[in-house]
Write an enzyme that holds these catalytic residues in place. Structure first.
Site, PDB file in Angstrom:
ATOM      1  N   ASP A  79      39.677  23.236  72.500  1.00  0.00           N
ATOM      2  CA  ASP A  79      40.950  23.600  73.091  1.00  0.00           C
ATOM      3  C   ASP A  79      41.012  22.912  74.455  1.00  0.00           C
ATOM      4  O   ASP A  79      39.973  22.626  75.056  1.00  0.00           O
ATOM      5  CB  ASP A  79      41.033  25.118  73.255  1.00  0.00           C
ATOM      6  N   ASP A  87      39.139  29.467  74.457  1.00  0.00           N
ATOM      7  CA  ASP A  87      39.014  30.591  75.388  1.00  0.00           C
ATOM      8  C   ASP A  87      40.187  31.558  75.354  1.00  0.00           C
ATOM      9  O   ASP A  87      40.122  32.623  75.937  1.00  0.00           O
ATOM     10  CB  ASP A  87      38.857  30.067  76.823  1.00  0.00           C
ATOM     11  N   ASP A  90      43.480  30.953  70.501  1.00  0.00           N
ATOM     12  CA  ASP A  90      42.359  30.259  69.863  1.00  0.00           C
ATOM     13  C   ASP A  90      41.621  31.143  68.863  1.00  0.00           C
ATOM     14  O   ASP A  90      40.782  30.649  68.100  1.00  0.00           O
ATOM     15  CB  ASP A  90      41.365  29.768  70.921  1.00  0.00           C
TER      16      ASP A  90
END
Length: 623
Positions: free
Chosen positions: A359, A553, A557
């Site tokens: 990410d 995080d 996600d």
């Protein structure tokens, strides 16, 4: 006045009956024992691995001490084997009907039975005790890691401040509130429920929810989604959806569905047993039946006895101890570096990593903006441009303005005659007799300022244009800051054999592509919603033959963390949803911990394989 009511703890992403955050990994106990535990709470203690290990050991010692009384000794050894190996035997029995015959449980069971037949009841008991000891040690290490992960997630507040009719505040669990209730969200708090903004203006950080790096400005009557982090001022919100229907819950439901699609990872022992067990069983059968057919005088009784001896010697007792101990050692090594690994299957999967997907916002980047480039008009110096922009932006609440202020911290407090902030556009300031505008292109052009075409590369940058007395004097190029360790982490992953690295982000495609270019990754995809990440993650998993890890995080996600072969949450900044969904949690925001985890996995599996070779050599020499 603030009242607080006690509320039950809210479990995120957990519908497990076994106490683990999710149920798609291997458990040390089978379903029979789990059902007994659920129906009869007393069995929870009596059937635990620790209790069975203690009682099994007591019976084993009793069998040794009563060796002169053959019957008593035999009974005690059989009791020890049954207590320690009930789950192993039940699993082996079930495997007869499920098509998974050649498992380590099957080999352990026939070896234990064989030991009894040839008059070696102590070996039968020892086989099961060694297996239970290895399972218990691994279960203990996994539970310690899970407790650490849950403790990390529990640091997040789970309350909503309801505004009563008299204006006082009462704290509730979000699940207790209904549409129509009014709540207050203080600065820095996470919005607990979806709603409509009743305050004049709110600045919200949606990075954990959508991946967008730039905070959103929401005006009165605008919609606010649960999961956003409030900015500098307290805001009042009219709740429009209960917790079950909120944006966070929809994403968590998506994560739950993703967990059902997750490929179950075989343990190292299971993979080894799938090859080793049929070889041993076939060789034992050949040893029992071939000699009587081809050797004169050979009897089935004699060679059957030898075949049973062969099975007992071939039983992987040392393996079922050494493998868990090696993985426990690896997990302990990782925890000392701030890496919490839920179990041996996750550590084993890290060893086979071929694809790593990151990410972007909050993981590869800090979420803090800095000025990367300044372009000034010929009529003004860069120092003068910075002066006017810093003074004009000194009281603006947007993080982009903070990046400009940081260029001249010495100017903080130098108040212009007047200043106006226009949400989503920019600021207007009067410094002495001079009018200064700072903001986006549309804002300046709205005020009749000609802004030249962007000079140089703008990919990935947010532009703040500045005008003095309605004449453009310069532009600031502002970007989210890459973490200092990002490039090194990507390079180390390449060196460790990770052949494909990609970036997924909810940020714009241009910003994501620029981040990918700076890091030298193989692919970068922007403007992604959580369901888009799942679709692209499926594609990434099919590109390479090895395992795929996903590093994130945010709440958005969580579905991808669940679906990946190994989900890694950055626990230092991660949301509780991401932490609960992950197989591995990095307790800091140091990206180098990810290649550290892969390197530890490589070393651990290498030691396990060395142990296997050493054990097999010893068995061959004994045979």
């Amino acid at each position: 006045m603030t009242e607080t009511t006690e509320t039950p703890e809210i479990a995120i992403l957990s519908n497990s009956t076994c106490g683990c955050p999710y149920c798609d990994h291997d458990h040390s106990e089978n379903s029979l024992l789990q059902k007994l535990r659920k129906r009869h709470p007393f069995w929870a203690l009596l059937l635990s691995n620790g209790a069975r290990l203690i009682f099994g050991t007591i019976f084993f010692i009793g069998g040794i001490l009563t060796h002169k009384n053959t019957t008593a000794s035999l009974v005690l050894f059989i009791a020890s084997a049954l207590v320690a190996g009930i789950d192993v035997m039940w699993t082996a029995f079930k495997s007869l009907f499920t098509g998974h015959l050649f498992s380590e449980q099957f080999l352990m069971t026939i070896a234990a039975i064989g030991a009894l037949i040839i008059g070696k009841p102590a070996e039968s008991s020892a086989v099961m005790l060694f297996y239970l000891l290895g399972s218990s040690l691994e279960e203990r290490a996994t539970q310690q890691t899970s407790r650490s992960i849950h403790a990390l997630a529990d640091l997040r507040p789970r309350i909503a401040h309801r505004i009563k009719e008299d204006g006082s505040i009462v704290d509730h669990a979000p699940c207790e509130l209904q549409p129509g209730d009014r709540i207050r969200v203080f600065a820095g708090e996470r919005v607990p429920l979806d709603g409509i903004l009743e305050s004049n203006l709110a600045q919200l950080d949606y990075s954990a929810l959508t991946g967008e790096s730039i905070p959103k400005l929401i005006e009165e009557k605008g919609e606010i989604l649960a999961g956003a982090i409030n900015g500098h001022n307290a805001v009042d919100i009219l709740v429009t959806r209960n917790e079950h229907d909120s944006a966070i819950t929809r994403i968590l439901d998506l994560a739950q569905r993703a967990s059902l699609r997750k490929t179950k990872i075989e343990t190292f022992t299971a993979r080894f047993a799938r090859v080793y067990t049929p070889i041993v069983v076939i060789l034992a059968a050949l040893l029992a039946f071939l000699p009587p057919l081809f050797i004169t005088g050979a009897t089935l009784t004699e060679w059957g006895y030898r075949a049973l001896n062969f099975l007992v010697i071939s039983c992987p007792c040392a393996l079922v101890i050494s493998v868990p101990l090696a993985f426990i050692s690896g997990m302990g090594n990782a925890s000392r570096r701030g890496i919490l690994i839920r179990g041996s299957t996750s550590l084993d999967a890290l060893n086979d990593t071929a694809t790593c997907v990151f990410d972007k916002t909050g993981t590869l980047t800090t979420g803090q903006f800095t000025v990367r480039r300044i372009v000034n008009a010929d009529s003004i110096s860069e120092e003068q441009l910075t002066y006017y922009a810093s003074v004009a932006e000194q009281y603006a609440s947007h993080p982009i303005a903070e990046a400009i202020r940081n260029l001249r911290p010495d100017l903080l407090g130098e108040m212009p005659c007047s200043i106006e902030e226009w949400a989503g556009k920019g600021v207007r300031a009067k410094i002495g007799e001079k009018n200064v505008l700072a903001g986006n292109r549309a804002w300046l052009e709205e005020n009749s300022v000609f802004v030249p075409d962007d000079t140089g590369a703008t990919l990935g940058a947010t532009l703040v244009h500045v005008a003095l007395n309605n004449i453009w004097i310069g532009t600031f190029y502002i970007e989210d800051t890459l973490r200092a360790s990002a490039k090194e982490a990507v390079q180390r992953l390449r060196e460790l054999g990770v052949s494909r690295i990609a970036i997924f982000s909810g940020d714009t495609q241009n910003v994501t592509l620029e981040t990918g270019r700076q890091l030298g990754v193989d692919a970068a995809f922007g403007a992604m919603m959580p369901e888009d990440k799942l679709k692209h993650l499926d594609n990434e998993r099919s590109v390479t033959k090895g395992k795929t890890i996903f590093v994130g995080d945010g709440i958005n996600d969580a579905p991808a963390l669940r679906l990946a072969d190994v989900g890694i949450a950055m626990g230092g900044l991660g949301t509780d949803a991401a932490i609960e969904a992950a197989d591995v949690v990095v307790m800091t925001d140091e990206l180098n911990r990810i290649p550290d985890a892969v390197a530890i996995a490589h070393k651990t599996v290498r030691i396990v394989r060395q142990n296997v070779v050493f054990i097999l050599l010893i068995k061959i020499s004994l045979l």
